[in-house]
Design an enzyme around this catalytic site. Structure first.
Site, PDB file in Angstrom:
ATOM      1  N   CYS A 127       0.807  -1.203   0.000  1.00 37.97           N
ATOM      2  CA  CYS A 127       0.000   0.000   0.000  1.00 37.97           C
ATOM      3  C   CYS A 127       0.838   1.249   0.000  1.00 37.97           C
ATOM      4  CB  CYS A 127      -0.887  -0.016   1.234  1.00 37.97           C
ATOM      5  SG  CYS A 127      -1.854  -1.526   1.293  1.00 37.97           S
ATOM      6  N   ILE A 182       8.415   1.193  -3.032  1.00 39.86           N
ATOM      7  CA  ILE A 182       7.080   1.742  -3.203  1.00 39.86           C
ATOM      8  C   ILE A 182       6.378   1.897  -1.859  1.00 39.86           C
ATOM      9  CG2 ILE A 182       4.860   1.418  -4.369  1.00 39.86           C
ATOM     10  CD1 ILE A 182       7.251   1.821  -6.247  1.00 39.86           C
ATOM     11  N   GLU A 183       6.570   0.925  -0.993  1.00 34.38           N
ATOM     12  CA  GLU A 183       5.854   0.908   0.279  1.00 34.38           C
ATOM     13  C   GLU A 183       6.398   1.892   1.300  1.00 34.38           C
ATOM     14  OE1 GLU A 183       3.158  -0.540   1.500  1.00 34.38           O
ATOM     15  OE2 GLU A 183       2.740  -1.239  -0.506  1.00 34.38           O
ATOM     16  N   SER A 184       7.702   1.886   1.515  1.00 32.37           N
ATOM     17  CA  SER A 184       8.273   2.615   2.655  1.00 32.37           C
ATOM     18  C   SER A 184       9.515   3.409   2.308  1.00 32.37           C
ATOM     19  CB  SER A 184       8.632   1.608   3.760  1.00 32.37           C
ATOM     20  OG  SER A 184       9.628   0.702   3.282  1.00 32.37           O
TER      21      SER A 184
END
Length: 560
Positions: free
Chosen positions: A34, A163-165
């Site tokens: 996400c 992408i996430e973190s």
């Protein structure tokens, strides 16, 4: 080899998967999580991505939690990270991990797709962002790449934490997602990630990577399509299945690119594929990727029990912050008494640390404070005095309840250093974020009252709930406690009726060394701050000071 795929039709992708099936690659999976950072549009100025908000609340199947937790724990306990134990032939074929994974990218895409074009253009305009993330990924990238190959997954999956973190293991989103892979609490528990006061497995590099790959593989097994699995990791499988049913009922194609999805999810898959494309073609886009050595960065060392992290860092001759960077799962100043009982340390310090552990007496692992219960004491009051939890005291003293008696002696675990020295604990990260926000301009500190909520405080100061939570390294869904302090940025004097009454407008960090005869009151008066602020900033459990003791103060530089 980079594969270009020019047909965006669902049937074309099925044909492509049949080819992969013939090649024995049907088990390959790439799934993503996400992301709630700002869209990468033409006007973006390469901001550091905000920690993304995960949406895993649909995934609640309690009966499976225990079995998955046991499986994850067993795998983590058995896993070794020594260089001699690696099995992938690619360990020695490449000098750079980025080269290693990019040479094996296998997911199909079309560079002519408009969504892909937008994401590629953003990465092309912001090469420094990729370089910064690459530097941040260095301690973890080899391990993640190695595990992905051992599982037979596509190497694009190593880009997921970008992408996430942004490869920040301490990333925390408004949706309470945490760690490199951005698990929210419920999904983390489902996949065996332990979470308590001492430890959060969502940030543990080893545990969370294994859990993420379990989750991603499960999604791909359900959906049978890489793009749909990617979208499901971002929006939830339920959202994707509903979109598929809508298209099917309307006689439309049911591949990812044809679905009507939330804007974030429509950007999510092309963002990851665009990143893979750019990394595989760095010369074409003028990007210089920092070299990440294609060899193990760290080794997992069993500690055989709880240990103070400052002591462990000294034994390994490591800066404490660096030890936390490799072991971000630990929330406090020591490891969890109930495990996991291991620490990741750089390969170069592993042997030294192992030898030091073998000669460390059991009674030297932790510092303990003996406390004799006085009349009127309660377990809650004692825990507050020593800045710990009642459960910690109960566990240390094998207390079955909160009942204690006058004269009883309790053993209370204590940090060997000042709590402010453990800068990567959960509390110190929050205080550090607040201090940085306060130093940026006009601000006030607000003490939470009973009945307060993020919405109530944000409305009172005319700020957004999102901003308020971000300034304090919190999620709007976190629980506020009476007495808790929040920092609030003020856009102007009229932003709040409290602004004119608060004299601490602009703060600067001051390092102060305690002198003979100093007291908290005397220091607070000298710098025009409050005693309880000094205690909060330095995590002082009492008012006693020692000459030479280092204190951190945040002093108003605009005058009174």
């Amino acid at each position: 080899m980079m594969l270009y795929y020019q047909n965006d039709s669902f049937g074309g992708k099925k044909a492509y998967r049949r080819i992969l099936c013939c090649l024995g690659l049907t088990g390959t999976v790439l799934l993503t999580g996400c992301q709630t950072s700002k869209p990468l549009t033409a006007s973006s100025q390469a901001p550091e991505p905000d920690p993304p908000q995960s949406v895993f609340s649909w995934f609640h199947q309690e009966p499976a939690t225990q079995s998955l937790s046991a499986e994850a724990a067993a795998r983590a306990d058995q896993e070794t990270l020594q260089q001699t134990d690696t099995t992938s032939s690619n360990t020695v074929q490449f000098n750079n991990v980025w080269q290693r994974i990019s040479q094996q990218f296998s997911l199909p895409y079309s560079v002519d797709n408009p969504r892909m074009q937008r994401e590629i253009a953003w990465f092309k305009r912001n090469p420094r962002y990729i370089q910064r993330v690459s530097e941040r990924a260095e301690p973890y990238l080899f391990y993640i790449a190695e595990l992905i190959e051992q599982r037979g997954l596509p190497t694009e999956l190593a880009l997921l934490p970008v992408i996430e973190s942004a490869y920040d293991p301490f990333a925390y989103s408004p949706g309470r997602a945490s760690g490199l892979w951005q698990f929210i609490p419920s999904t983390g528990k489902y996949f065996g990630l332990k979470q308590n006061w001492w430890y959060d497995g969502r940030r543990d590099v080893v545990a969370s990577t294994n859990a993420a790959l379990d989750y991603l593989s499960k999604l791909y097994t359900h959906l049978g399509d890489w793009e749909l699995a990617l979208a499901s990791y971002n929006a939830g499988e339920g959202t994707i299945l509903k979109a598929i049913r809508r298209n099917k009922a309307s006689g439309k194609a049911q591949d990812y690119w044809s679905l009507d999805l939330p804007r974030e999810t429509e950007q999510y898959v092309p963002r990851l594929l665009a990143l893979a494309h750019v990394i595989a073609n760095t010369e074409r886009y003028g990007i210089q990727m920092p070299t990440v050595a294609n060899k193990p960065y760290f080794q997992k060392i069993k500690t055989q029990g709880q240990i103070d992290l400052a002591l462990a860092a000294d034994m390994a001759t490591l800066p404490l912050d660096r030890l936390y960077q490799l072991n971000p799962g630990f929330n406090q100043w020591a490891t969890d008494p109930n495990g996991p009982h291991y620490l990741l340390v750089p390969i170069s310090q592993a042997k030294q640390f192992q030898n030091a552990l073998q000669t460390l007496p059991p009674n030297k692992r932790m510092k303990w404070q003996r406390y004799q219960v006085k009349r009127g004491d309660s377990l809650i009051a004692i825990a507050h005095r020593f800045q710990t939890r009642t459960k910690v005291i109960q566990q240390a003293n094998k207390l079955a309840s909160h009942r204690i008696r006058t004269g009883q002696t309790l053993l209370i675990p204590q940090a060997s250093q000042l709590l402010s020295q453990y800068t990567k604990t959960r509390t110190q990260r929050r205080l550090g974020k607040q201090a940085r926000v306060a130093a940026q301009g006009k601000s006030v500190y607000y003490k939470v009252k009973r009945g307060d909520s993020f919405w109530h405080i944000a409305r009172q100061y005319d700020v957004s709930v999102k901003s308020l939570s971000k300034w304090n390294n919190l999620s709007p869904r976190d629980t506020l406690k009476p007495g808790q302090r929040l920092v609030i940025k003020l856009a102007s004097a009229k932003s709040s009726t409290h602004a004119s009454r608060d004299k601490r407008k602009v703060r600067r960090k001051v390092n102060y060394k305690v002198r003979q005869g100093d007291s908290l009151y005397r220091i607070a008066t000298r710098f025009n701050v409050r005693v309880d602020d000094i205690q909060d900033w330095n995590q002082l459990p009492h008012t006693n000071l020692k000459p030479g003791q280092a204190l951190t103060l945040f002093v108003n530089v605009t005058g009174t």
